[in-house]
Design a protein around this motif. Structure first.
Motif, PDB file in Angstrom:
ATOM      1  N   PRO A  22      38.154 -16.871  92.846  1.00 37.71           N
ATOM      2  CA  PRO A  22      37.134 -17.025  91.813  1.00 37.71           C
ATOM      3  C   PRO A  22      36.775 -15.678  91.198  1.00 37.71           C
ATOM      4  O   PRO A  22      36.781 -14.656  91.880  1.00 37.71           O
ATOM      5  N   ALA A  23      36.476 -15.670  89.920  1.00 45.54           N
ATOM      6  CA  ALA A  23      36.109 -14.434  89.234  1.00 45.54           C
ATOM      7  C   ALA A  23      34.761 -13.945  89.738  1.00 45.54           C
ATOM      8  O   ALA A  23      33.836 -14.737  89.951  1.00 45.54           O
ATOM      9  N   LEU A  24      34.645 -12.635  89.953  1.00 50.05           N
ATOM     10  CA  LEU A  24      33.376 -12.068  90.391  1.00 50.05           C
ATOM     11  C   LEU A  24      32.410 -12.049  89.213  1.00 50.05           C
ATOM     12  O   LEU A  24      32.782 -11.719  88.084  1.00 50.05           O
ATOM     13  N   PRO A  25      31.144 -12.412  89.435  1.00 46.36           N
ATOM     14  CA  PRO A  25      30.184 -12.412  88.330  1.00 46.36           C
ATOM     15  C   PRO A  25      29.913 -10.996  87.848  1.00 46.36           C
ATOM     16  O   PRO A  25      29.913 -10.045  88.621  1.00 46.36           O
ATOM     17  N   ALA A  26      29.711 -10.848  86.543  1.00 45.07           N
ATOM     18  CA  ALA A  26      29.376  -9.535  85.987  1.00 45.07           C
ATOM     19  C   ALA A  26      27.978  -9.143  86.435  1.00 45.07           C
ATOM     20  O   ALA A  26      27.115  -9.995  86.681  1.00 45.07           O
ATOM     21  N   LEU A  27      27.766  -7.862  86.581  1.00 41.67           N
ATOM     22  CA  LEU A  27      26.451  -7.387  86.969  1.00 41.67           C
ATOM     23  C   LEU A  27      25.443  -7.731  85.877  1.00 41.67           C
ATOM     24  O   LEU A  27      25.661  -7.469  84.694  1.00 41.67           O
ATOM     25  N   ALA A  28      24.319  -8.312  86.280  1.00 40.55           N
ATOM     26  CA  ALA A  28      23.306  -8.713  85.310  1.00 40.55           C
ATOM     27  C   ALA A  28      22.577  -7.484  84.779  1.00 40.55           C
ATOM     28  O   ALA A  28      22.348  -6.518  85.498  1.00 40.55           O
ATOM     29  N   ALA A  29      22.238  -7.530  83.499  1.00 40.22           N
ATOM     30  CA  ALA A  29      21.475  -6.437  82.903  1.00 40.22           C
ATOM     31  C   ALA A  29      20.066  -6.445  83.472  1.00 40.22           C
ATOM     32  O   ALA A  29      19.494  -7.494  83.761  1.00 40.22           O
ATOM     33  N   GLY A  30      19.493  -5.264  83.640  1.00 42.49           N
ATOM     34  CA  GLY A  30      18.140  -5.143  84.156  1.00 42.49           C
ATOM     35  C   GLY A  30      17.101  -5.441  83.082  1.00 42.49           C
ATOM     36  O   GLY A  30      17.426  -5.644  81.902  1.00 42.49           O
ATOM     37  N   PRO A  31      15.823  -5.429  83.448  1.00 42.78           N
ATOM     38  CA  PRO A  31      14.758  -5.817  82.516  1.00 42.78           C
ATOM     39  C   PRO A  31      14.508  -4.828  81.386  1.00 42.78           C
ATOM     40  O   PRO A  31      13.821  -5.158  80.430  1.00 42.78           O
ATOM     41  N   THR A  32      15.061  -3.608  81.490  1.00 47.31           N
ATOM     42  CA  THR A  32      14.839  -2.633  80.412  1.00 47.31           C
ATOM     43  C   THR A  32      16.112  -2.364  79.613  1.00 47.31           C
ATOM     44  O   THR A  32      16.177  -1.389  78.864  1.00 47.31           O
ATOM     45  N   TYR A  33      17.118  -3.226  79.738  1.00 49.43           N
ATOM     46  CA  TYR A  33      18.388  -3.031  79.043  1.00 49.43           C
ATOM     47  C   TYR A  33      18.259  -3.460  77.586  1.00 49.43           C
ATOM     48  O   TYR A  33      17.744  -4.537  77.278  1.00 49.43           O
ATOM     49  N   GLY A  34      18.719  -2.611  76.677  1.00 50.51           N
ATOM     50  CA  GLY A  34      18.673  -2.976  75.273  1.00 50.51           C
ATOM     51  C   GLY A  34      19.032  -1.801  74.386  1.00 50.51           C
ATOM     52  O   GLY A  34      19.429  -0.734  74.851  1.00 50.51           O
ATOM     53  N   THR A  35      18.888  -2.030  73.087  1.00 56.76           N
ATOM     54  CA  THR A  35      19.087  -0.971  72.106  1.00 56.76           C
ATOM     55  C   THR A  35      17.738  -0.310  71.856  1.00 56.76           C
ATOM     56  O   THR A  35      16.853  -0.904  71.241  1.00 56.76           O
ATOM     57  N   HIS A  36      17.580   0.893  72.341  1.00 57.48           N
ATOM     58  CA  HIS A  36      16.283   1.563  72.310  1.00 57.48           C
ATOM     59  C   HIS A  36      16.245   2.592  71.183  1.00 57.48           C
ATOM     60  O   HIS A  36      16.532   3.772  71.375  1.00 57.48           O
TER      61      HIS A  36
END
Length: 233
Positions: A22-36
């Motif tokens: 099975p494919a490993l899940p991608a690491l989830a983005a944290g709560p402050t991830y974005g275009t800042h």
């Protein structure tokens, strides 16, 4: 039996196992991830970037960085273009976790790529330089904003810079509030502490009020670099 035969069988078996795994899940983005996005200001003495904050994640932080451009020639050219002027410049960085700029971050952010824009990058600004390496020299301010409604009768401005060329940056401590950056020319050896002026709704303080709080002539106030209220309602 030819040993090459067994090697090929083992390689084939390994490939089949990988294909069926099975494919490993991608690491989830944290709560402050974005275009800042950030307002860019400064000049020959120093360059600074101020995060454009909101009262909701992932942008609910007031952050000011002292920066430089990784390419020395471009760094010098950009400082010359900004020096002594109040025209708005912004940067549009690649996405990253904003909390990597926090004091004591496990994986502190030392550099990121960004487009450098004359004007507001989301409001018709014109990109001047693309994919520029931005080096973080110092985190001047990093504080999380409170979403609670709060009224203050005064506006506090921190001084950014220690030489003659300085900037006043409004501390965002109310809701609603305004983001405000003002350029001014300091006297040699002037104090670097914060100053406070009366606050009237979401109006910019007059130059004479800021000058009086600093103890300088009104002509020392160079003018507003950035003023915005819509994202801080």
């Amino acid at each position: 039996m030819n040993p090459t035969f067994f090697s090929r069988r083992r390689a084939l078996a390994g490939a089949l196992l990988l294909a069926c795994a099975p494919a490993l899940p991608a690491l989830a983005a944290g709560p402050t991830y974005g275009t800042h996005g950030m307002a860019l200001f400064g000049g020959r003495e120093a360059l600074y970037a101020s995060h454009l904050p909101m009262f909701h994640a992932p942008h609910d932080y007031q952050v000011i960085l002292k920066i430089r451009v990784a390419d020395p020639k471009l760094d010098a050219a950009l400082r010359a273009r900004l020096d002594g002027k109040t025209a708005l410049w912004t940067i549009e960085p690649d996405k990253f976790e904003l909390d990597r700029l926090a004091p004591g971050a496990v994986a502190p952010l030392r550099q990121f790529d960004a487009n450098v824009v004359l004007g507001h990058f989301e409001q018709g600004g014109k990109t001047q330089y693309r994919h520029v390496g931005i080096v973080v020299e110092e985190v001047v301010l990093f504080r999380r904003l409170s979403p609670a409604t709060l009224e203050n009768a005064s506006a506090r401005y921190m001084q950014v810079g220690t030489g003659r060329q300085r900037f006043l940056v409004k501390t965002i401590d109310s809701r609603p509030d305004f983001d405000h950056i003002v350029a001014y020319r300091a006297a040699p050896g002037a104090e670097t502490g914060s100053v406070t002026v009366p606050k009237v709704a979401l109006q910019q303080p007059a130059a004479r009020e800021l000058a009086a709080a600093l103890g300088v002539a009104p002509s020392s106030i160079g003018g507003t670099v950035y003023f915005y209220t819509d994202d801080l309602r």
